[in-house]
Design an enzyme around this catalytic site. Sequence first.
Site, PDB file in Angstrom:
ATOM      1  N   ASP A  67     -49.158 -53.509  15.950  1.00  0.00           N
ATOM      2  CA  ASP A  67     -49.206 -53.795  17.729  1.00  0.00           C
ATOM      3  C   ASP A  67     -47.895 -54.542  17.787  1.00  0.00           C
ATOM      4  O   ASP A  67     -47.111 -54.776  17.080  1.00  0.00           O
ATOM      5  CB  ASP A  67     -50.375 -54.390  18.019  1.00  0.00           C
ATOM      6  CG  ASP A  67     -50.780 -55.666  17.265  1.00  0.00           C
ATOM      7  OD1 ASP A  67     -50.112 -56.164  16.448  1.00  0.00           O
ATOM      8  OD2 ASP A  67     -51.895 -56.094  17.270  1.00  0.00           O
ATOM      9  N   ASN A 136     -62.489 -62.798  19.571  1.00  0.00           N
ATOM     10  CA  ASN A 136     -63.203 -62.151  20.365  1.00  0.00           C
ATOM     11  C   ASN A 136     -63.770 -60.548  19.686  1.00  0.00           C
ATOM     12  O   ASN A 136     -64.218 -59.804  20.609  1.00  0.00           O
ATOM     13  CB  ASN A 136     -62.557 -61.982  21.810  1.00  0.00           C
ATOM     14  CG  ASN A 136     -61.177 -60.965  21.464  1.00  0.00           C
ATOM     15  OD1 ASN A 136     -60.902 -60.715  20.436  1.00  0.00           O
ATOM     16  ND2 ASN A 136     -60.649 -60.744  22.452  1.00  0.00           N
ATOM     17  N   HIS A 138     -61.487 -58.491  18.530  1.00  0.00           N
ATOM     18  CA  HIS A 138     -60.681 -57.564  18.429  1.00  0.00           C
ATOM     19  C   HIS A 138     -60.034 -57.265  17.152  1.00  0.00           C
ATOM     20  O   HIS A 138     -60.154 -58.284  16.148  1.00  0.00           O
ATOM     21  CB  HIS A 138     -59.625 -57.722  19.474  1.00  0.00           C
ATOM     22  CG  HIS A 138     -58.458 -58.779  19.200  1.00  0.00           C
ATOM     23  ND1 HIS A 138     -57.606 -59.493  20.104  1.00  0.00           N
ATOM     24  CD2 HIS A 138     -57.936 -59.359  18.020  1.00  0.00           C
ATOM     25  CE1 HIS A 138     -56.798 -60.083  19.638  1.00  0.00           C
ATOM     26  NE2 HIS A 138     -57.175 -60.227  18.152  1.00  0.00           N
ATOM     27  N   GLU A 143     -58.863 -54.251  22.337  1.00  0.00           N
ATOM     28  CA  GLU A 143     -59.583 -55.528  22.879  1.00  0.00           C
ATOM     29  C   GLU A 143     -61.139 -55.108  23.316  1.00  0.00           C
ATOM     30  O   GLU A 143     -61.429 -53.906  23.425  1.00  0.00           O
ATOM     31  CB  GLU A 143     -58.941 -56.009  24.206  1.00  0.00           C
ATOM     32  CG  GLU A 143     -57.536 -56.573  24.007  1.00  0.00           C
ATOM     33  CD  GLU A 143     -57.539 -58.072  23.608  1.00  0.00           C
ATOM     34  OE1 GLU A 143     -58.473 -58.289  22.573  1.00  0.00           O
ATOM     35  OE2 GLU A 143     -56.836 -58.793  24.078  1.00  0.00           O
TER      36      GLU A 143
HETATM   37  P1  PGA Z   1     -54.739 -64.833  13.922  1.00  0.00           P
HETATM   38  O1  PGA Z   1     -54.918 -63.540  14.991  1.00  0.00           O
HETATM   39  O2  PGA Z   1     -54.309 -64.441  12.625  1.00  0.00           O
HETATM   40  O3  PGA Z   1     -53.475 -65.254  14.408  1.00  0.00           O
HETATM   41  O4  PGA Z   1     -55.714 -65.727  14.022  1.00  0.00           O
HETATM   42  C1  PGA Z   1     -55.698 -62.508  14.290  1.00  0.00           C
HETATM   43  C2  PGA Z   1     -56.086 -61.480  15.329  1.00  0.00           C
HETATM   44  O5  PGA Z   1     -56.124 -61.987  16.783  1.00  0.00           O
HETATM   45  O6  PGA Z   1     -56.196 -60.313  14.929  1.00  0.00           O
END
Ligand code: PGA
Length: 246
Positions: A67, A136, A138, A143
């Site tokens: 992404d 959440n 994702h 999302e």
């Molecule tokens: P993080 O993010 O590694 O910073 O916790 C993971 C994600 O949101 O996929």
Amino acid sequence: MNVRVFASEPEAAAACAALVAAAIREKPSLVLGLPTGRTPLNVYRELVALHQRGQVDFSRVTTFNLDEFLGLAPDDPSSYRAYMERHFFQHINLAPERIHFFDGSAERAERECVRYDLKLLEAGGLDLLLLGIGPNGHVAFIEPGDSLQAGSHRARLSRESRLAVASLFGDDVWKVPLAALTLGMAGMLQARRVILLAFGVSKAAAVTAMLRGPITPMCPASFLQLHGNVEVWLDAESGRGVDGSR
Ligand code: PGA
């Protein structure tokens, strides 16, 4: 999905780096899907160390990052491309032409997603996909919502996701772009092997929903239940809702 609970995050990261290095030794032209965020930082650090000790050669590896923020040029210091350069790419011997990324500054997001998906198709899909998970549920920037898109797409970022990445933008959530380009669920499910890493108590609910909940676009990671070769690597905190036996 196979669940493994490690004694600590550094232990999981070292095991993940060792697994990636072994996969590259077995198939030097490995096609690797790469995440950003806090979760993979120690994996990248370990892989750089393995490379510096001559134990892994990236010269024939192809990478696809999952992404990128919409509106950011690759050389913007807040971009995921810049993050990858800082933490990984500049320390190893990947061939620049085999590094694939969404260009967040592309004028037409849809066309950029088609370009990315075509490159992924040409590469034969992902051999090994490393993933994190958001609190959440994702994965990449797919999302939660009423539906999911199969192909790569422009995703509106949730407030929660924007808050989580504010540190890349001087801790100012207002500076975090409202949207991103992300790999779609089809690209993930077509990966031949998936390792999902989640550490810390903030991930526990999402991990439980992913593993034990219904398959629902409200928890995009739950679609990984449909994949036949996913390993979920946790620490005690992220795994506290999981018995580890399934
Ligand atoms: P993080 O993010 O590694 O910073 O916790 C993971 C994600 O949101 O996929």
